[in-house]
Each structure stands twice: as C-alpha cells, then as structure tokens.
Design a protein around this motif. Structure first.
Motif, PDB file in Angstrom:
ATOM      1  N   ARG A 366      -6.388  -2.181  15.201  1.00  0.00           N
ATOM      2  CA  ARG A 366      -6.061  -2.020  13.796  1.00  0.00           C
ATOM      3  C   ARG A 366      -7.256  -1.368  13.128  1.00  0.00           C
ATOM      4  NH1 ARG A 366      -6.120  -7.783  10.604  1.00  0.00           N
ATOM      5  NH2 ARG A 366      -6.500  -6.388   8.838  1.00  0.00           N
ATOM      6  N   GLN A 367      -7.102  -0.968  11.873  1.00  0.00           N
ATOM      7  CA  GLN A 367      -8.188  -0.283  11.190  1.00  0.00           C
ATOM      8  C   GLN A 367      -9.414  -1.185  11.135  1.00  0.00           C
ATOM      9  OE1 GLN A 367      -7.245   1.032   7.236  1.00  0.00           O
ATOM     10  NE2 GLN A 367      -8.963   2.454   7.142  1.00  0.00           N
ATOM     11  N   LEU A 368     -10.569  -0.558  11.301  1.00  0.00           N
ATOM     12  CA  LEU A 368     -11.829  -1.295  11.354  1.00  0.00           C
ATOM     13  C   LEU A 368     -12.253  -1.732   9.955  1.00  0.00           C
ATOM     14  CD1 LEU A 368     -14.234  -2.356  12.904  1.00  0.00           C
ATOM     15  CD2 LEU A 368     -15.233  -0.061  12.865  1.00  0.00           C
ATOM     16  N   ASN A 371     -11.834  -7.714   7.387  1.00  0.00           N
ATOM     17  CA  ASN A 371     -10.695  -8.596   7.626  1.00  0.00           C
ATOM     18  C   ASN A 371     -10.231  -8.516   9.075  1.00  0.00           C
ATOM     19  OD1 ASN A 371     -10.573  -9.590   5.023  1.00  0.00           O
ATOM     20  ND2 ASN A 371      -9.100  -8.055   4.326  1.00  0.00           N
ATOM     21  N   ALA A 372     -10.248  -7.295   9.642  1.00  0.00           N
ATOM     22  CA  ALA A 372      -9.854  -7.126  11.040  1.00  0.00           C
ATOM     23  C   ALA A 372     -10.820  -7.858  11.966  1.00  0.00           C
ATOM     24  CB  ALA A 372      -9.808  -5.641  11.391  1.00  0.00           C
ATOM     25  N   VAL A 373     -12.115  -7.762  11.681  1.00  0.00           N
ATOM     26  CA  VAL A 373     -13.121  -8.437  12.514  1.00  0.00           C
ATOM     27  C   VAL A 373     -12.952  -9.947  12.452  1.00  0.00           C
ATOM     28  CG1 VAL A 373     -15.592  -8.855  12.820  1.00  0.00           C
ATOM     29  CG2 VAL A 373     -14.771  -6.538  12.294  1.00  0.00           C
ATOM     30  N   ARG A 374     -12.745 -10.467  11.237  1.00  0.00           N
ATOM     31  CA  ARG A 374     -12.567 -11.914  11.102  1.00  0.00           C
ATOM     32  C   ARG A 374     -11.315 -12.388  11.845  1.00  0.00           C
ATOM     33  NH1 ARG A 374     -14.984 -11.097   5.842  1.00  0.00           N
ATOM     34  NH2 ARG A 374     -12.981 -10.471   4.947  1.00  0.00           N
ATOM     35  N   ALA A 375     -10.216 -11.614  11.725  1.00  0.00           N
ATOM     36  CA  ALA A 375      -8.974 -11.999  12.400  1.00  0.00           C
ATOM     37  C   ALA A 375      -9.141 -11.988  13.912  1.00  0.00           C
ATOM     38  CB  ALA A 375      -7.846 -11.057  11.988  1.00  0.00           C
TER      39      ALA A 375
END
Length: 385
Positions: A366-368, A371-375
């Motif tokens: 998904r896009q960097l 929020n993506a890192v936390r998920a």
C-alpha cells in the motif's frame, strides 16, 4: 416488386479485387462481409449490409447496396452465388461457430441463429477492444478472450430448457447447477476483460507525457472548482436558495488539498489563480483572501520537497518470521513479502488493512505512509522494532 440491380463501381467503393482474395459468402461468415460480388465474375463489388432490418425474433433481412444507393434484399439461400471481397472483421472467432451452435442445441429452437448472433456480437466487441490495446499485447488479449468465450460456450452447452427437450424426466436441480456454472463462466469472461482493459489503460497512462497528464488533471479539477464557485456566486447574488454555501467552499478546499498532499505545485497554483479571477469584480469573494487556501502553493512545495527527499533515501527492510517488511521509497510503497503464500485468514487481514497484492512486485503493498507502517507493524507484531 423487387428491383434488379446491376453492380457498378462508384467513388469510395473498393473495386477490382483479385479473385484469389475472395471467399465464398455463407451464413457462417456473412456477419463480417463489407462488400461482395457475384462468384466467378469481374463485376465491381457492392456493399453488403448484414442484418439491415429485423422482421421479428431471430429474423433478419440482409441487403446489398447498388452504386446509386438503392438496396435489394439478398436471401441466405442466394449466398452461394456471391463471394466476399472485403471484410469488416478479421474473423477471429469464426472457428468457434460450431461450439456456439452446440451451446444452444438444448435451449433454443434456432441454435444456428443464436450462434451467429453471439459470434457477431463478440467479434465486434473483440475488434473494438483491440483498438485500445498496444500491439504487443493484442495476441495475448485475443488468446485470453477466445479461451474464455470457448469455456462459456462449453458450459452453456450443458444447459437445457424443458421447452426444447420436453418436460418428461427433466432434472431441474441438475439444470440449476449447470446454469449457475454457465453464469460463472460468463462473469469470468466479463471480469477478465474489464481487468485486462483497465491494466492496458494504466500502462498507456503511465507512458503518456507528464505534461499531458498534468493538463488533463488540471482540466478535471478546474471543472469541479468552476461548478462549485458558480453555485457560491449564485447563492451570494440570490439567484438560488436553499443550499449551504460553506459546503461548496469546503468542496473546493478539499479537492485542491488532494493535490497539495501529492506535491502538485503547478496544479495547486492554477487553482489558486482561478479562484483569484473568480473573486475579481464580485461584491463577496468566493473564498476570502484570509483563508488558508491561498497558502496552498507554499504547502504543496514543502510536500514536494519531503517526497523528493524520501525517494532519494535508500530502501530499508525488517525481517520477521516468514518474510520481510520493505520500505520501497522509489515506488512510494510499503511492501510485505512472505516466504510462503499466506493463508486465507492472513490475506483477509491484509486486505482489511489496505494492503493489496501486486503481481508485478510479488508483494502485498500500500502507499508508504505512517498509517501504513503502523498497520503493518501491528499485523506482523513488530511494534518494538
């Protein structure tokens, strides 16, 4: 009274085809005939109109057009006296005619006519699709289309109608399963076609000049802004009533903010200039000069600087039990690469957290963003890394 025609050459009409290029006109290939002439003659070709008129269910009239524009009906029984010298369609699907006839043998009183209709309809669709597909991908599309259409015909051949077969001993439950399987094959063809064409559009869009994409994006945004600004001005002048002015202003801000977050400085500047022009000569501005909207170009420039800096950084990754979590800064994607195919529960979890499978990169991504890192860290139990 039927008028007898003598075929003549006319401007814009192809004539003088070598005899070796002609093929016999038949009910099977009539759908793709554009011009015809009498077999074994050197007469000038005349235009052929497949199914020019309908006279009822599965009943059609074919015509041929003379040089002076008059038309005469040509019956299928007379096709044997004519040959095709120019085609509208290449006949990619003509060899599936037998399969199409078999598909309707148990569920139609006129399987041959239904087969001709399907072949004609799908050939026309296939040829239209190929116009929007790059040349190097056309054979792949034709092969995929033919395979799925043949699968659908095969599935349809197992469907029966009691009106055709007779009601005695008709197994309704078995036919319901056959009909569902047939519907699945049809949906598979339609779904595959939509995905393939969408992928081709993305590929072509990616290859387009950046200036062209920017101009298209601006024209789309400009139209949205103009519509909202016009409504705001009409509310201010009393031409219309009953709408919330603030909502239309917020709509403009939100649409332009999308481009701010992408660092699209040029588009954002055009949007701000457009609103400035709208504000000129009106008693009440569409967006007041004190609004943060007029700071959007500077905000977009800062976002662009951060994005460029991030893309120049090297990719980094974290190993976990069963795979890797990769920061792909060049692609602006956070990617999860598993050593083995994840099970159904894991795939559902990935999708619910915004990750999608990329066949090209062989990764869930998904896009960097933060929020993506936390998920990803929460899913992979990497909170302490």
């Amino acid at each position: 009274m039927t008028t007898t025609m003598t075929p003549k050459s006319r401007e814009g009409q192809v004539a003088g085809f070598p005899k070796e290029q002609a093929v016999a006109l038949t009910e099977r290939n009539a759908y793709r005939a554009k011009s015809i002439r009498r077999t074994g003659t050197d007469e000038s070709p005349v235009l052929f109109h497949f199914r020019k008129h309908s006279t009822g269910m599965h009943s059609y009239v074919h015509t041929m057009e003379a040089a002076d524009g008059t038309e005469q009906e040509i019956r299928p029984a007379d096709f044997k006296d004519w040959e095709i010298v120019e085609s509208r369609y290449p006949g990619y699907l003509e060899d599936l005619y037998g399969s199409a006839c078999s598909a309707y043998r148990w569920n139609s009183f006129d399987p041959e006519e239904r087969a001709r209709t399907d072949i004609y309809r799908h050939e026309r669709q296939l040829c239209a699709d190929l116009l929007s597909i790059p040349e190097e991908k056309r054979e792949q599309y034709k092969d995929g289309y033919r395979k799925r259409l043949a699968d659908w015909f095969g599935s349809l051949s197992r469907c029966a109608s009691p009106a055709v077969t007779g009601p005695a001993g008709f197994d309704r439950r078995k036919q319901e399963k056959a009909e569902q399987a047939c519907q699945n094959k049809q949906e598979e063809l339609e779904s595959w076609r939509e995905r393939f064409l969408a992928a081709m559009k993305r590929m072509q869009d990616k290859a387009r000049p950046e200036e062209e994409k920017q101009e298209e994006a601006w024209q789309s945004l400009k139209k949205d802004i103009a519509d909202s600004a016009r409504t705001v001005l009409e509310l201010d002048t009393g031409k219309i009533r009953g709408y919330n002015r603030a909502l239309f202003v917020s709509s403009i801000l939100n649409k332009v903010m999308t481009y701010v977050n992408r660092g699209e400085v040029e588009i954002v500047q055009k949007a701000v200039d457009f609103i400035r022009n709208c504000n000129e000569g009106v008693k009440k501005p569409v967006i007041t000069p004190r609004n943060r909207f007029f700071q959007f170009p500077e905000m977009a420039a800062r976002v662009r600087e951060r994005l460029l800096a991030a893309r120049e950084e090297e990719n980094n990754e974290i190993r976990f039990d069963g795979g890797r979590l990769v920061w792909n800064r060049q692609a602006d994607r956070l990617q999860i690469l598993f050593d083995d195919i994840p099970d159904d529960a894991r795939r559902k979890e990935l999708k619910s957290n915004g990750f999608r499978w990329s066949p090209k990169n062989k990764a869930w991504q998904r896009q960097l963003t933060m929020n993506a890192v936390r998920a990803a860290k929460r899913m992979l139990n990497l909170q302490n890394t």
